[in-house]
Design a protein around this motif. Sequence first.
Motif, mmCIF file in Angstrom:
data_model
loop_
_atom_site.group_PDB
_atom_site.id
_atom_site.type_symbol
_atom_site.label_atom_id
_atom_site.label_comp_id
_atom_site.label_asym_id
_atom_site.label_seq_id
_atom_site.Cartn_x
_atom_site.Cartn_y
_atom_site.Cartn_z
ATOM 1 N N LYS A 195 69.116 13.059 -36.138
ATOM 2 C CA LYS A 195 68.149 12.913 -37.235
ATOM 3 C C LYS A 195 67.180 11.760 -37.003
ATOM 4 O O LYS A 195 65.967 11.918 -37.113
ATOM 5 C CB LYS A 195 68.892 12.667 -38.572
ATOM 6 N N SER A 196 67.722 10.579 -36.689
ATOM 7 C CA SER A 196 66.847 9.411 -36.533
ATOM 8 C C SER A 196 65.928 9.563 -35.325
ATOM 9 O O SER A 196 64.806 9.048 -35.331
ATOM 10 C CB SER A 196 67.678 8.135 -36.375
ATOM 11 N N THR A 197 66.401 10.283 -34.323
ATOM 12 C CA THR A 197 65.570 10.484 -33.133
ATOM 13 C C THR A 197 64.347 11.334 -33.519
ATOM 14 O O THR A 197 63.210 11.031 -33.116
ATOM 15 C CB THR A 197 66.407 11.162 -32.020
ATOM 16 N N ILE A 198 64.560 12.341 -34.334
ATOM 17 C CA ILE A 198 63.449 13.178 -34.801
ATOM 18 C C ILE A 198 62.534 12.372 -35.730
ATOM 19 O O ILE A 198 61.312 12.457 -35.649
ATOM 20 C CB ILE A 198 64.000 14.452 -35.478
ATOM 21 N N PHE A 199 63.130 11.560 -36.568
ATOM 22 C CA PHE A 199 62.376 10.692 -37.496
ATOM 23 C C PHE A 199 61.447 9.752 -36.696
ATOM 24 O O PHE A 199 60.270 9.592 -37.028
ATOM 25 C CB PHE A 199 63.397 9.893 -38.311
#
Length: 372
Positions: A43-47
Amino acid sequence: MGCGPSSPEAERTREIDKDIKKGQKEDNRIIKLLLLGAGESGKSTIFKQMKKMYGAQPTDEEMVRVTSYVRENVINFMKALCDAVQDFGIDHLQSEADVQAVNELMDVAGPEELTPALAEKLLALWHSDVVQQAWRRRAEFQIIESHTVFIERVMEIADPSYHANFEDMLLVRIKTSGIRNEALEIDSQVFHIYDVGGQKNERRKWIHCFEGVTAIIFVVGLSEYDQVLLEDPTKNRMMDAIELFQEISGSPYFTEKPDRPATKILVFMNKEDLFKQKLETGPKINQIPEWKEDFDSFADIETRRLQAAGQDASEAVIGTNYFISKFRAVAPKGGEGIVFRSTIAIDPGNVRSVWNVCKIAIIEYALYELGS
Ligand SMILES: Nc1nc2c(ncn2[C@@H]2O[C@H](COP(=O)(O)OP(=O)(O)OP(=O)(O)O)[C@@H](O)[C@H]2O)c(=O)[nH]1
Ligand SMILES: [Mg+2]
């Protein structure tokens, strides 16, 4: 009720009503997008990718923090492997040099202690037989699989002149705690994007951002079909993701109501790169207890279907479709309207092309279905 000239009060009420309606309309124009999914799914990588795409550049301060985390990640990666070597009882195969390197590594207290001399030993250790034996059994312990990239580059990372770049920032592992959000202007629409922590003890906080959600991107670690949760070693990660998805997709916050349509749900089957690597070298899907019962029969039917349609019937496609079928099966109405996409969150080109298609679906949904 008369039809005569309106009183000053009635005029004022009308003005207030108009203002409220205008405010509501403007609110509706904000697209609220949640990134949900289990811990380490990406998730944070996409964010981070979304923030970068739409102008929110990482600050110098953030990059200093990332540099330090990269060093810490590489130390933790090797520590996890050395612990596993010991736990598996394969340490009797170690050379004297390996033993010394392990002892030195276990004494390291922080990222600043990663010297070029230690890095050289760690690289040799990584390529040693014993460590590679443990690496092949990585599903039995906790390790960030993508950090082979860091250990291969450990000489560069340990150099005092090393400064992390954006690619490193995408690869680094920093667990999210709580809820982050960022307002981004995307194709003249304001998106409020929320990134949450995905580990079990973080999930109870999610409810604080569940009101008025336009769309959800549910992120799944596709390569994690043979791994167990960090927070619960008895639970297969993919199985946990499917159960979590069942809860989210069926939640009254997101299902259709008389006064509003359902929240748009997209599922990113992430870590496609690691998934393909694992299918080549790691355990096959039908070797994992959770999937062995019905995988082969699914694969038979799916192979014939894809071949008849002249489509790619590779192991990766069949495996991905198998897991997609599991997610669809637990969603309301068999997952009707849910969009599934394979992604590689650490690859900017991949995320950009997938997102370009998904954002149109989300904006159209917001404009037409939600009538804003
Ligand atoms: N190789 C590879 N690594 C990925 C991919 N997506 C994420 N990662 C890595 O997986 C690790 C976990 O990713 P995160 O984005 O921190 O996961 P998260 O879902 O935010 O995890 P929590 O914050 O704990 O909920 C990081 O080291 C990422 O670089 C991918 O598609 N391929
Ligand atoms: Mg996170």
